[in-house]
Design a protein around this motif. Structure first.
Motif, PDB file in Angstrom:
ATOM      1  N   LEU A  87      14.941 -27.702 -35.537  1.00 36.64           N
ATOM      2  CA  LEU A  87      14.585 -26.711 -34.589  1.00 36.64           C
ATOM      3  C   LEU A  87      15.102 -25.399 -35.075  1.00 36.64           C
ATOM      4  N   ALA A  88      16.400 -25.452 -35.449  1.00 34.23           N
ATOM      5  CA  ALA A  88      16.869 -24.194 -35.914  1.00 34.23           C
ATOM      6  C   ALA A  88      16.196 -23.473 -36.968  1.00 34.23           C
ATOM      7  N   LYS A  89      15.747 -24.324 -38.196  1.00 30.32           N
ATOM      8  CA  LYS A  89      14.920 -23.920 -39.012  1.00 30.32           C
ATOM      9  C   LYS A  89      13.807 -23.392 -38.519  1.00 30.32           C
ATOM     10  N   ASP A  90      13.116 -24.105 -37.808  1.00 28.14           N
ATOM     11  CA  ASP A  90      11.587 -23.438 -37.218  1.00 28.14           C
ATOM     12  C   ASP A  90      11.784 -22.336 -36.393  1.00 28.14           C
ATOM     13  N   MET A  91      12.757 -21.853 -35.896  1.00 28.47           N
ATOM     14  CA  MET A  91      13.105 -20.510 -35.415  1.00 28.47           C
ATOM     15  C   MET A  91      13.566 -19.534 -36.238  1.00 28.47           C
ATOM     16  N   GLY A  92      13.737 -19.916 -37.518  1.00 28.57           N
ATOM     17  CA  GLY A  92      14.169 -18.847 -38.680  1.00 28.57           C
ATOM     18  C   GLY A  92      15.424 -18.796 -38.830  1.00 28.57           C
ATOM     19  N   ALA A  93      16.265 -19.603 -38.489  1.00 29.74           N
ATOM     20  CA  ALA A  93      17.821 -19.271 -38.632  1.00 29.74           C
ATOM     21  C   ALA A  93      18.010 -19.543 -40.007  1.00 29.74           C
ATOM     22  N   LYS A  94      18.982 -18.544 -40.685  1.00 27.04           N
ATOM     23  CA  LYS A  94      19.564 -18.729 -41.812  1.00 27.04           C
ATOM     24  C   LYS A  94      20.646 -19.684 -41.996  1.00 27.04           C
ATOM     25  N   ILE A  95      21.574 -19.663 -40.907  1.00 29.14           N
ATOM     26  CA  ILE A  95      22.763 -20.513 -40.997  1.00 29.14           C
ATOM     27  C   ILE A  95      23.010 -21.013 -39.675  1.00 29.14           C
ATOM     28  N   VAL A  96      23.417 -22.318 -39.754  1.00 28.47           N
ATOM     29  CA  VAL A  96      23.755 -22.952 -38.471  1.00 28.47           C
ATOM     30  C   VAL A  96      25.118 -23.657 -38.359  1.00 28.47           C
ATOM     31  N   GLY A  97      25.809 -23.343 -37.251  1.00 23.01           N
ATOM     32  CA  GLY A  97      27.147 -23.757 -37.080  1.00 23.01           C
ATOM     33  C   GLY A  97      27.079 -25.215 -36.567  1.00 23.01           C
ATOM     34  N   LEU A  98      27.665 -25.967 -37.039  1.00 27.09           N
ATOM     35  CA  LEU A  98      28.075 -27.360 -36.589  1.00 27.09           C
ATOM     36  C   LEU A  98      29.094 -27.702 -35.714  1.00 27.09           C
ATOM     37  N   GLY A  99      28.927 -27.578 -34.468  1.00 23.97           N
ATOM     38  CA  GLY A  99      29.904 -27.711 -33.441  1.00 23.97           C
ATOM     39  C   GLY A  99      30.217 -28.909 -33.172  1.00 23.97           C
ATOM     40  N   GLY A 100      31.621 -29.161 -32.676  1.00 25.74           N
ATOM     41  CA  GLY A 100      32.094 -30.462 -32.324  1.00 25.74           C
ATOM     42  C   GLY A 100      31.689 -31.418 -33.311  1.00 25.74           C
ATOM     43  N   PHE A 101      31.150 -32.461 -32.812  1.00 32.96           N
ATOM     44  CA  PHE A 101      30.957 -33.862 -33.502  1.00 32.96           C
ATOM     45  C   PHE A 101      29.769 -33.722 -34.242  1.00 32.96           C
ATOM     46  N   THR A 102      28.817 -32.666 -34.206  1.00 29.65           N
ATOM     47  CA  THR A 102      27.541 -32.829 -34.825  1.00 29.65           C
ATOM     48  C   THR A 102      27.931 -32.894 -36.387  1.00 29.65           C
ATOM     49  N   SER A 103      29.089 -32.158 -36.901  1.00 27.56           N
ATOM     50  CA  SER A 103      29.326 -32.291 -38.381  1.00 27.56           C
ATOM     51  C   SER A 103      29.889 -33.750 -38.775  1.00 27.56           C
ATOM     52  N   ILE A 104      30.354 -34.342 -37.781  1.00 27.63           N
ATOM     53  CA  ILE A 104      30.858 -35.927 -38.243  1.00 27.63           C
ATOM     54  C   ILE A 104      29.622 -36.571 -38.043  1.00 27.63           C
ATOM     55  N   ALA A 105      28.648 -36.195 -37.358  1.00 27.52           N
ATOM     56  CA  ALA A 105      27.485 -37.016 -37.112  1.00 27.52           C
ATOM     57  C   ALA A 105      26.722 -37.049 -38.473  1.00 27.52           C
TER      58      ALA A 105
END
Length: 368
Positions: A87-105
């Protein structure tokens, strides 16, 4: 188009219930987890010192940390986090911050996903750890404590943040207790402490029992547990807890104890406000978790890189470098909060008067 995206999720079913206070909690949790990730409508506008402001979005990844203990729950969180990255990529994001457990996931797949989407990902763990240590230093300065006379426990020492905190603080403390679920990771931590930092057996202890951390004067909690594993009532009198975890490692008493201090670590005070405080469980719109602060600081610098992703990336040197970068853009270690409540001078004075610890002693700063 956006410059960055922040991925977050509720800390617990109780946190989720804030948005629907009259709904049945079990029904609400089940309904939430049945949804796909969604983009919060509010634009995140970050003033830039030079040039146009940055624009970002918060994406809510629809899982609860308490459900990641099962293979099915972990697989669900993995799938949804990947979907949120797309979703972030589709909106054009160049960087994504993986908050909370998303980096664990997404775990070790983060590097591959970054390459697949041609987009930087960062857990923000480097800045989170650095901010927590600076917040602790702020508190110890106000109390006049000397780390050389203290026992410090790092709970979650086998994880990225806990390991980094242990490596940074080991040379400064009287005694270190490293606690984690994985004994092999603890042994690896011990073997990587520089020889002149290693302690005799009486001064350096490894344990897989969370309660071993209760022997400490100062407890740095950086676990990846889906719910609290210690209680405020368990703490020894005079203890200080810097709880970096999301959700929190420690369950708070309904009536705070006067003889302990507990604060949320790894939080930044930002030079801007964002209308996402309820989503991230923070009391004010100019406070932000270190994971998101790192993402925005990197975007402000035009450094679209996966700074805190990959094994061995969270080092003392990189913690200092990202802290310097964030401070150059106006990010500061946040004031100390116990949940939604500021630990003001009256709270510290109450602790001083109730704690058996020695005060007013010569001290050294916590340093990276």
């Amino acid at each position: 188009m956006i410059d960055f995206a922040l991925l977050g999720h509720p800390a617990s079913a109780e946190h989720l219930a804030v948005y629907q206070p009259h709904a049945d909690r079990q029904t609400l949790s089940a309904a939430f987890e049945s949804l796909p990730p969604f983009v919060v409508e509010t634009d995140l506008i970050i003033p830039a010192p030079d040039g146009a402001p940055l624009r970002g979005k918060l994406i809510v990844v629809t899982f609860l940390p308490e459900n990641l203990d099962s293979p099915k729950g972990l697989a669900n969180a993995n799938h949804k986090t990947r979907e949120a990255c797309r979703l972030a990529k589709d909106m054009g994001a160049k960087i994504v911050g993986l908050g909370g457990f998303t980096s664990i996931a997404i775990g070790a797949h983060a590097v591959a996903i970054s390459y697949e989407l041609d987009m930087a990902l960062t857990s923000g763990n480097s800045l989170t750890a650095a901010l927590a240590l600076r917040q602790l230093d702020l508190l110890l300065s106000r109390l006049g404590w000397n780390l050389k006379n203290k026992t410090v426990a790092v709970l979650g020492a086998g994880g990225d943040i806990g390991r980094a905190c242990a490596m940074a603080i080991a040379p400064q403390v009287g005694r270190l207790i490293a606690v984690g679920r994985n004994r092999a990771k603890l042994d690896d931590l011990a073997s990587n402490l520089p020889p002149h930092f290693r302690r005799p057996a009486s001064d350096f202890r490894l344990s897989t029992d969370p309660r071993a951390a209760l022997d400490a004067d100062i407890l740095l909690a950086a676990t990846s547990a889906g719910k609290a594993i210690l209680a405020e009532s368990d703490l020894r009198p005079g203890a200080i807890v810097c709880d970096i975890s999301y959700p929190k490692t420690l369950s708070y008493s309904s009536h705070p104890r006067d003889d302990v201090l507990i604060f949320s670590g790894g939080i930044a005070e930002t030079p801007f406000t964002l209308d996402i405080a309820p989503y991230v469980g923070l009391p004010l719109p100019y406070l932000l978790h270190g994971c998101f602060s790192e993402t925005i600081a990197l975007a402000l610098a035009g450094r679209y890189e996966s700074y805190s992703i990959g094994q061995g990336q969270i080092t003392v040197q990189r913690m200092q470098a990202i802290l310097d970068l964030a401070q150059a853009y106006g990010f500061l270690p946040a004031p100390l909060y116990r949940g939604q409540h500021l630990l003001d001078e009256s709270a510290l004075e109450t602790f001083r008067n109730s704690s058996p610890q020695r005060h007013g002693e010569h001290r050294d700063s916590v340093s990276l």
